[in-house]
Design a protein around this motif. Structure first.
Motif, PDB file in Angstrom:
ATOM      1  N   GLY A 107       0.813  -1.205   0.000  1.00  0.00           N
ATOM      2  CA  GLY A 107       0.000   0.000   0.000  1.00  0.00           C
ATOM      3  C   GLY A 107       0.847   1.255   0.000  1.00  0.00           C
ATOM      4  N   VAL A 108       0.343   2.287  -0.641  1.00  0.00           N
ATOM      5  CA  VAL A 108       1.039   3.574  -0.701  1.00  0.00           C
ATOM      6  C   VAL A 108       0.000   4.676  -0.568  1.00  0.00           C
ATOM      7  CG1 VAL A 108       2.430   5.132  -2.123  1.00  0.00           C
ATOM      8  CG2 VAL A 108       2.876   2.679  -2.183  1.00  0.00           C
ATOM      9  N   TYR A 109       0.361   5.698   0.213  1.00  0.00           N
ATOM     10  CA  TYR A 109      -0.510   6.870   0.269  1.00  0.00           C
ATOM     11  C   TYR A 109       0.356   8.113   0.351  1.00  0.00           C
ATOM     12  CZ  TYR A 109      -4.003  10.307   1.562  1.00  0.00           C
ATOM     13  OH  TYR A 109      -4.799  11.417   1.566  1.00  0.00           O
ATOM     14  N   SER A 110      -0.049   9.144  -0.391  1.00  0.00           N
ATOM     15  CA  SER A 110       0.680  10.407  -0.392  1.00  0.00           C
ATOM     16  C   SER A 110      -0.317  11.531  -0.615  1.00  0.00           C
ATOM     17  CB  SER A 110       1.737  10.419  -1.501  1.00  0.00           C
ATOM     18  OG  SER A 110       2.383  11.673  -1.578  1.00  0.00           O
ATOM     19  N   ALA A 111      -0.195  12.607   0.163  1.00  0.00           N
ATOM     20  CA  ALA A 111      -1.127  13.722  -0.007  1.00  0.00           C
ATOM     21  C   ALA A 111      -0.552  14.997   0.589  1.00  0.00           C
ATOM     22  CB  ALA A 111      -2.472  13.409   0.656  1.00  0.00           C
ATOM     23  N   LEU A 112      -0.985  16.108   0.042  1.00  0.00           N
ATOM     24  CA  LEU A 112      -0.671  17.431   0.558  1.00  0.00           C
ATOM     25  C   LEU A 112      -1.867  17.954   1.338  1.00  0.00           C
ATOM     26  CD1 LEU A 112       0.908  18.885  -2.691  1.00  0.00           C
ATOM     27  CD2 LEU A 112       2.180  18.383  -0.596  1.00  0.00           C
ATOM     28  N   GLN A 113      -1.609  18.923   2.221  1.00  0.00           N
ATOM     29  CA  GLN A 113      -2.701  19.545   2.960  1.00  0.00           C
ATOM     30  C   GLN A 113      -2.436  21.031   3.149  1.00  0.00           C
ATOM     31  OE1 GLN A 113      -5.201  17.587   5.525  1.00  0.00           O
ATOM     32  NE2 GLN A 113      -4.947  18.959   7.281  1.00  0.00           N
ATOM     33  N   GLN A 114      -3.459  21.814   2.917  1.00  0.00           N
ATOM     34  CA  GLN A 114      -3.341  23.251   3.109  1.00  0.00           C
ATOM     35  C   GLN A 114      -3.402  23.567   4.603  1.00  0.00           C
ATOM     36  OE1 GLN A 114      -6.293  25.572   1.058  1.00  0.00           O
ATOM     37  NE2 GLN A 114      -5.377  27.530   1.621  1.00  0.00           N
ATOM     38  N   PRO A 115      -2.389  24.257   5.135  1.00  0.00           N
ATOM     39  CA  PRO A 115      -2.415  24.604   6.556  1.00  0.00           C
ATOM     40  C   PRO A 115      -3.273  25.834   6.808  1.00  0.00           C
ATOM     41  CG  PRO A 115      -0.397  25.416   5.573  1.00  0.00           C
ATOM     42  CD  PRO A 115      -1.135  24.676   4.483  1.00  0.00           C
ATOM     43  N   SER A 116      -3.441  26.162   8.070  1.00  0.00           N
ATOM     44  CA  SER A 116      -4.281  27.305   8.427  1.00  0.00           C
ATOM     45  C   SER A 116      -3.548  28.630   8.274  1.00  0.00           C
ATOM     46  CB  SER A 116      -4.761  27.163   9.875  1.00  0.00           C
ATOM     47  OG  SER A 116      -3.654  27.112  10.768  1.00  0.00           O
ATOM     48  N   ILE A 117      -2.234  28.562   8.046  1.00  0.00           N
ATOM     49  CA  ILE A 117      -1.427  29.767   7.855  1.00  0.00           C
ATOM     50  C   ILE A 117      -0.614  29.610   6.576  1.00  0.00           C
ATOM     51  CG2 ILE A 117      -1.245  30.224  10.338  1.00  0.00           C
ATOM     52  CD1 ILE A 117       1.640  29.059  10.160  1.00  0.00           C
ATOM     53  N   PRO A 118      -0.115  30.706   5.999  1.00  0.00           N
ATOM     54  CA  PRO A 118       0.790  30.576   4.852  1.00  0.00           C
ATOM     55  C   PRO A 118       2.043  29.792   5.249  1.00  0.00           C
ATOM     56  CG  PRO A 118      -0.002  32.832   5.055  1.00  0.00           C
ATOM     57  CD  PRO A 118      -0.433  32.123   6.309  1.00  0.00           C
ATOM     58  N   ILE A 119       2.559  29.013   4.326  1.00  0.00           N
ATOM     59  CA  ILE A 119       3.772  28.235   4.587  1.00  0.00           C
ATOM     60  C   ILE A 119       4.953  29.193   4.699  1.00  0.00           C
ATOM     61  CG2 ILE A 119       5.336  26.477   3.693  1.00  0.00           C
ATOM     62  CD1 ILE A 119       2.952  25.272   2.220  1.00  0.00           C
ATOM     63  N   PRO A 120       5.718  29.141   5.780  1.00  0.00           N
ATOM     64  CA  PRO A 120       6.882  30.022   5.913  1.00  0.00           C
ATOM     65  C   PRO A 120       7.864  29.827   4.763  1.00  0.00           C
ATOM     66  CG  PRO A 120       6.361  28.987   8.021  1.00  0.00           C
ATOM     67  CD  PRO A 120       5.507  28.313   6.979  1.00  0.00           C
ATOM     68  N   GLU A 121       8.516  30.924   4.387  1.00  0.00           N
ATOM     69  CA  GLU A 121       9.433  30.876   3.242  1.00  0.00           C
ATOM     70  C   GLU A 121      10.546  29.853   3.448  1.00  0.00           C
ATOM     71  OE1 GLU A 121      10.943  34.702   2.313  1.00  0.00           O
ATOM     72  OE2 GLU A 121       8.988  35.582   1.847  1.00  0.00           O
ATOM     73  N   GLU A 122      11.063  29.748   4.685  1.00  0.00           N
ATOM     74  CA  GLU A 122      12.161  28.811   4.918  1.00  0.00           C
ATOM     75  C   GLU A 122      11.697  27.364   4.757  1.00  0.00           C
ATOM     76  OE1 GLU A 122      10.711  30.142   9.076  1.00  0.00           O
ATOM     77  OE2 GLU A 122      10.996  31.003   7.066  1.00  0.00           O
ATOM     78  N   ILE A 123      10.423  27.094   5.036  1.00  0.00           N
ATOM     79  CA  ILE A 123       9.896  25.745   4.848  1.00  0.00           C
ATOM     80  C   ILE A 123       9.747  25.438   3.362  1.00  0.00           C
ATOM     81  CG2 ILE A 123       7.930  24.225   5.260  1.00  0.00           C
ATOM     82  CD1 ILE A 123       9.644  24.763   7.726  1.00  0.00           C
ATOM     83  N   THR A 124       9.309  26.423   2.588  1.00  0.00           N
ATOM     84  CA  THR A 124       9.232  26.228   1.135  1.00  0.00           C
ATOM     85  C   THR A 124      10.607  25.973   0.549  1.00  0.00           C
ATOM     86  OG1 THR A 124       7.218  27.571   0.930  1.00  0.00           O
ATOM     87  CG2 THR A 124       8.562  27.311  -1.046  1.00  0.00           C
ATOM     88  N   ARG A 125      11.609  26.715   1.018  1.00  0.00           N
ATOM     89  CA  ARG A 125      12.982  26.495   0.525  1.00  0.00           C
ATOM     90  C   ARG A 125      13.452  25.089   0.884  1.00  0.00           C
ATOM     91  NH1 ARG A 125      13.849  31.899   2.299  1.00  0.00           N
ATOM     92  NH2 ARG A 125      14.746  31.121   4.248  1.00  0.00           N
TER      93      ARG A 125
END
Length: 323
Positions: A107-125
């Motif tokens: 089995g495999v599962y993968s998904a994204l989720q929108q958080p309640s706040i904007p994603i910090p720039e350092e996390i995107t990097r």
């Protein structure tokens, strides 16, 4: 008109008569990929990394592998599970047996989720995950449950990070046995000089396109499934065995201040009490080493035979949880 550089070889000599036809007759045969790899290896001057290909998911698992494991990885908006959020989850489920042999991916599962706040720039990097990517995305708890609920063991590469986030996200993770492929495998004894996943993959002879959490799950599966070395035991066999052993956490409460350097050198870590643990130096050890550690504390630290520091016994169901 024939140019001058066509008439001489690299050493300035004219080619022998008939050389052109001879060269045509002895043109090299195209090498296969395996032959090229072998020849480069044989020179002793090259190291070849193979692209890591994810295992296929089977619909009919082979018999003889009655246990189920899940490798899980999360990406989050920060490091604090109490206030930060999961923005991506990846999980790969597989079968294994009692001796730690791995069977099939089931089995495999993968998904994204929108958080309640904007994603910090350092996390995107760091992760490559942007606000645009997670817009209107949501992790399907039903599918997460379908992967996690049958698992006998949940594995993360730094379970002390992933487990608290997962348990905050859903109670389905709370009742599971967890194992950590960073702390519960002796990578150094296997010839590895670091424990970061990217390094382990490279030294194991692979490279992978680690753009998604599930890609890292597949990569970790290959690393722990191979490389038994002289012992013949794979890293996963070692990890599974370690997960079944009880451990003890000792809190050296009220230890003398002048013993802090000695405790630190022995592997103790400081807790300021903010994480729910006692405010003290503490260490986690194998349960069969408990008597020796208590003897050390009583004779070298407290210098009092009746000293009775707090002790918490842990199994895989307790380890790596948030305090």
């Amino acid at each position: 008109m024939t140019q001058q550089f066509d008439l001489f070889d690299a050493n300035g000599a004219a080619p022998a008569k008939g050389a052109g036809s001879s060269m045509k007759r002895h043109s090299p045969v195209a090498l296969s990929e395996d032959d090229m790899v072998r020849q480069l290896h044989e020179t002793g001057r090259y190291r070849i990394l193979r692209k890591l290909e994810p295992r296929l998911v089977t619909t009919a698992a082979r018999p003889g592998f009655p246990l189920k494991g899940v490798i899980i990885d999360t990406e989050t908006t920060g490091l604090n599970h109490r206030k930060d959020e999961i923005i991506e989850i990846g999980a790969v489920a597989f079968t294994f047996d009692e001796t730690g042999n791995i069977g099939d991916v089931i089995g495999v599962y993968s998904a994204l989720q929108q958080p309640s706040i904007p994603i910090p720039e350092e996390i995107t990097r760091l992760t490559g995950i942007s606000d645009d990517m997670v817009a209107d995305q949501m992790i399907d708890l039903y599918q997460v449950r379908a992967v996690i609920e049958p698992a006998d063991l949940v594995i993360a590469h730094n379970a002390g990070f992933d487990r608290p986030f997962c348990e905050t996200f859903s109670p389905i993770f709370a009742g599971k046995a967890w194992a950590c492929s960073v702390s519960e495998i002796d990578w150094a004894s296997r010839g590895f000089e670091g424990t970061k996943l990217g390094y382990l993959i490279g030294q194991a002879g692979y490279f992978h396109e680690g753009h998604r959490a599930v890609d890292d799950c597949f990569a970790l599966l290959e690393v722990i499934a191979e490389g038994g070395g002289e012992s013949g035991r794979t890293p996963f066999a070692e990890l599974y065995e370690a997960s079944q052993r009880s451990r003890a956490r000792i809190f050296a409460e009220n230890s003398p201040f002048d013993m802090k350097d000695q405790l630190k050198a022995r592997g103790y870590r400081w807790s300021d009490g903010s994480d729910g643990r006692p405010k003290s130096w503490w260490v986690e050890i194998a349960e069969d080493a408990l008597d020796d550690e208590l003897r050390y504390l009583r004779t070298q630290v407290y210098r009092w035979d009746d000293a009775d520091p707090p002790i918490k016994r842990l199994t895989a169901f307790d380890r790596f949880r948030a305090a």
